[in-house]
Design a protein around this motif. Structure first.
Motif: not given
Length: 94
Positions: A87-92
């Motif tokens: 989720r953090m990767d997708a948000a970045r």
């Protein structure tokens, strides 16, 4: 005594906090707790975590399963941690 499950929960709590706040502080706490937990709880010979460590991070019991330590906390921790990191990767990427 240091128990495996509070460390699992601390790993998840710092990842959730990092994702929800975006603050680098929580990412650094995650890295610190994650490194320590994997360096001390993990049995390098037989895959699984020890349940109980002393204050120096040394196993006090060789128990890796029993009445209280079951196959719940560690797999749950790993699955949720992977999800939070994705989720953090997708948000970045957005």
């Amino acid at each position: 005594m240091k128990l495996w499950w509070p460390h699992n929960e601390a790993i998840l709590a710092t990842l959730f906090a990092c994702r929800l706040t975006g603050e680098e502080y929580y990412l650094e706490r995650f890295k610190e707790i994650d490194r320590w937990a994997w360096a001390h709880f993990r049995d390098p010979e037989y895959p699984e975590w020890f349940a109980y460590l002393n204050r120096r991070g040394e196993p006090t019991h060789l128990l890796k399963g029993g009445k209280w330590k079951t196959m719940f906390h560690l797999p749950r921790c790993l699955l949720i941690a992977i999800d939070q990191m994705k989720r953090m990767d997708a948000a970045r990427a957005d």
